[in-house]
Design an enzyme around this catalytic site. Structure first.
Site, PDB file in Angstrom:
ATOM      1  N   LYS A  18       0.811  -1.219  -0.192  1.00 60.87           N
ATOM      2  CA  LYS A  18      -0.009   0.007  -0.090  1.00 60.87           C
ATOM      3  C   LYS A  18       0.940   1.363   0.132  1.00 60.87           C
ATOM      4  CE  LYS A  18      -0.396  -0.133   5.257  1.00 60.87           C
ATOM      5  NZ  LYS A  18      -1.116  -0.795   5.974  1.00 60.87           N
ATOM      6  N   ARG A 112     -10.933  -0.887  14.522  1.00 55.97           N
ATOM      7  CA  ARG A 112     -10.869   0.186  13.006  1.00 55.97           C
ATOM      8  C   ARG A 112     -11.781  -0.512  12.259  1.00 55.97           C
ATOM      9  NH1 ARG A 112      -5.123   0.699  10.126  1.00 55.97           N
ATOM     10  NH2 ARG A 112      -5.449  -1.485   9.605  1.00 55.97           N
ATOM     11  N   HIS A 142      -6.134  -7.551  12.605  1.00 58.94           N
ATOM     12  CA  HIS A 142      -5.032  -6.785  12.582  1.00 58.94           C
ATOM     13  C   HIS A 142      -4.500  -6.516  14.080  1.00 58.94           C
ATOM     14  CE1 HIS A 142      -2.050  -4.168  10.769  1.00 58.94           C
ATOM     15  NE2 HIS A 142      -2.692  -3.271  11.060  1.00 58.94           N
ATOM     16  N   ARG A 200       1.184 -11.104   6.552  1.00 60.14           N
ATOM     17  CA  ARG A 200       1.264  -9.777   5.995  1.00 60.14           C
ATOM     18  C   ARG A 200       2.440  -9.097   6.331  1.00 60.14           C
ATOM     19  NH1 ARG A 200      -3.949  -9.987   8.333  1.00 60.14           N
ATOM     20  NH2 ARG A 200      -3.045  -8.045   9.555  1.00 60.14           N
ATOM     21  N   TYR A 244      14.879  31.005   5.967  1.00 59.49           N
ATOM     22  CA  TYR A 244      13.740  31.792   6.469  1.00 59.49           C
ATOM     23  C   TYR A 244      13.856  31.846   7.860  1.00 59.49           C
ATOM     24  CZ  TYR A 244      11.506  31.127   1.859  1.00 59.49           C
ATOM     25  OH  TYR A 244      11.151  31.109   0.551  1.00 59.49           O
ATOM     26  N   CYS A 291      13.543  24.900   3.525  1.00 55.58           N
ATOM     27  CA  CYS A 291      12.476  25.333   2.636  1.00 55.58           C
ATOM     28  C   CYS A 291      11.898  24.302   1.832  1.00 55.58           C
ATOM     29  CB  CYS A 291      13.389  26.182   1.652  1.00 55.58           C
ATOM     30  SG  CYS A 291      14.719  27.376   2.330  1.00 55.58           S
ATOM     31  N   ASP A 293      12.048  23.615  -1.380  1.00 54.38           N
ATOM     32  CA  ASP A 293      12.818  23.035  -2.291  1.00 54.38           C
ATOM     33  C   ASP A 293      14.257  22.932  -2.252  1.00 54.38           C
ATOM     34  OD1 ASP A 293      10.284  22.977  -4.058  1.00 54.38           O
ATOM     35  OD2 ASP A 293      10.627  25.117  -4.282  1.00 54.38           O
TER      36      ASP A 293
HETATM   37  C1  PLP Z   1      -0.373  -1.815   6.972  1.00 58.56           C
HETATM   38  C2  PLP Z   1      -0.875  -2.901   7.327  1.00 58.56           C
HETATM   39  C3  PLP Z   1      -0.098  -4.150   7.269  1.00 58.56           C
HETATM   40  C4  PLP Z   1       1.420  -4.152   7.415  1.00 58.56           C
HETATM   41  O1  PLP Z   1       1.906  -3.453   8.542  1.00 58.56           O
HETATM   42  P1  PLP Z   1       3.418  -3.401   8.755  1.00 58.56           P
HETATM   43  O2  PLP Z   1       3.618  -3.044  10.191  1.00 58.56           O
HETATM   44  O3  PLP Z   1       4.058  -2.563   7.717  1.00 58.56           O
HETATM   45  O4  PLP Z   1       3.871  -4.734   8.685  1.00 58.56           O
HETATM   46  C5  PLP Z   1      -0.590  -5.287   7.690  1.00 58.56           C
HETATM   47  N1  PLP Z   1      -2.165  -5.535   7.748  1.00 58.56           N
HETATM   48  C6  PLP Z   1      -3.020  -4.419   7.673  1.00 58.56           C
HETATM   49  C7  PLP Z   1      -4.455  -4.594   7.715  1.00 58.56           C
HETATM   50  C8  PLP Z   1      -2.348  -3.043   7.394  1.00 58.56           C
HETATM   51  O5  PLP Z   1      -3.130  -2.213   7.333  1.00 58.56           O
END
Ligand code: PLP
Length: 354
Positions: A18, A112, A142, A200, A244, A291, A293
């Site tokens: 992602k 969530r 998660h 994951r 700045y 800044c 850039d």
């Molecule tokens: C982003 C995400 C992950 C990956 O998490 P990491 O900490 O980068 O390994 C896994 N599962 C879900 C649902 C996520 O949103």
């Protein structure tokens, strides 16, 4: 894939790509991963998934978050797997009447998205109902404190994992293809439950830490470096200010190098007068405000060591130079955030080279 060796060989890796693969460039990262045998990918939204499909990324692509029901045609057309966030959402997907691949999110304590695992009966009932009515190929949860090894947090993670196991066992007869609960952090302090068959991995795949307090297994190194160049070098006198807001004043004669990178490139402005870059194997502290850039760094020490600093010289913003290394995790720590935010923030105008 050092990290995945911590798990049973049959455990599949779902690569979390992602946010443009955490800023690394999702298409290139997926191509590389496909070449080493990864067939499962996860993204945050349908646009990211479609981008991958258009670049011929095959295999399973799971959208971890919400997709508007108006986009169901595209989910179907591109063979994308959609997370079901709730019963209500599952019903809408069902009503679209298309054979869309789906996975149920199970909420075990992050609050969530997902079905509430604590209400086991309802949870089971809903999964069974939609396993019949939809093309359901998985369930996942998660973890929210898996990156911490404090007693309390490890207990919480264990509770989350147990809740998930209970749900997964109750519906094990459905033989769902993908059962998963581990993120990168999960594998650091917690054993993978038997019922799961895939992990994951996000941040650790890029060689960064889930939390700054973590120590990664040996051999895991950041895959990204970020480089710029020197665009001008000059001497300034004691008493002069830089940039700045005049937030930095020279207390002696100094050599200053300007670098054509700024916060519009995603180089965090809160590193002003705090961060440093690497140049010819030396640390060059950022002086004055960053800044949009450009930024200025102090190269006095380098000049005094008898080294030249010239226009066009390579500057390491993230990476190694001589004996020094600066990582996205280090940068995050300096300003109270995490490496994730640093790499995700490197903007589109910074060209990626592979
Ligand atoms: C982003 C995400 C992950 C990956 O998490 P990491 O900490 O980068 O390994 C896994 N599962 C879900 C649902 C996520 O949103």
């Amino acid at each position: 894939m050092i990290y995945s060796k911590l798990f049973a060989p049959s455990t599949e890796v779902m690569a979390v790509v992602k946010a443009d693969a955490y800023g690394h460039g999702a298409v290139e990262v997926c191509r590389k991963l496909m070449a080493i045998g990864v067939e499962l990918f996860a993204v945050s939204n349908i646009d990211e998934a479609i981008e991958l499909r258009k670049k011929d990324i095959t295999g399973e692509i799971l959208v971890l978050g919400y997709t508007s029901i108006e986009c169901v045609d595209e989910l179907y057309r591109y063979g994308i797997t959609q997370t079901l966030l709730s019963e209500e959402y599952a019903e809408k997907i069902k009503n679209a009447g298309l054979d869309i691949k789906c996975q149920f999110a199970i909420d075990t304590g992050m609050n969530r998205i997902g079905l509430n695992a604590a209400d086991e009966n309802t949870c089971e009932e809903i999964i069974r109902k939609y396993a019949d009515e939809l093309n359901l190929n998985g369930i996942f949860t998660h973890l929210c404190v898996a990156d911490s090894d404090s007693f309390e947090n490890k207990e919480y993670t264990q509770k989350q994992v147990s809740l998930f196991e209970t749900v997964a066992e109750r519906v094990s007869d459905l033989k769902l293809r993908y059962i998963h609960c581990m993120n990168s952090a999960g594998g650091l302090f917690c054993k993978l439950p038997k019922i799961t068959n895939c992990i994951r991995l996000g941040i650790i795949m890029y060689g960064l830490k889930p939390d700054t307090s973590n120590i990664l297994p040996d051999g895991i190194e950041p895959v990204l470096s970020w480089k710029s160049v020197v665009s001008m070098v000059k001497q300034i006198s004691c008493g002069e200010s830089i940039g700045y807001g005049r937030t930095f004043f020279a207390e002696k004669t100094m050599w200053i190098a300007t670098i054509p990178t700024g916060y519009a490139d995603g180089y965090r402005r809160d590193l002003s007068n705090k961060g440093y870059v690497l140049l010819h194997g030396y640390k060059a502290p950022i002086v004055g405000r960053i800044c949009m850039d450009q930024m200025m760094v102090d190269v006095t020490v380098i000049k005094e060591a008898g080294q030249d600093v010239n226009v066009g010289d390579e500057v390491v913003l993230i990476g190694k130079s001589g004996e020094y290394q600066i990582t996205a995790d280090d940068m995050g720590e300096m300003i109270g955030t995490i490496g994730y935010e640093i790499v995700c923030g490197i903007s589109k105008r910074v060209p990626r080279k592979y």
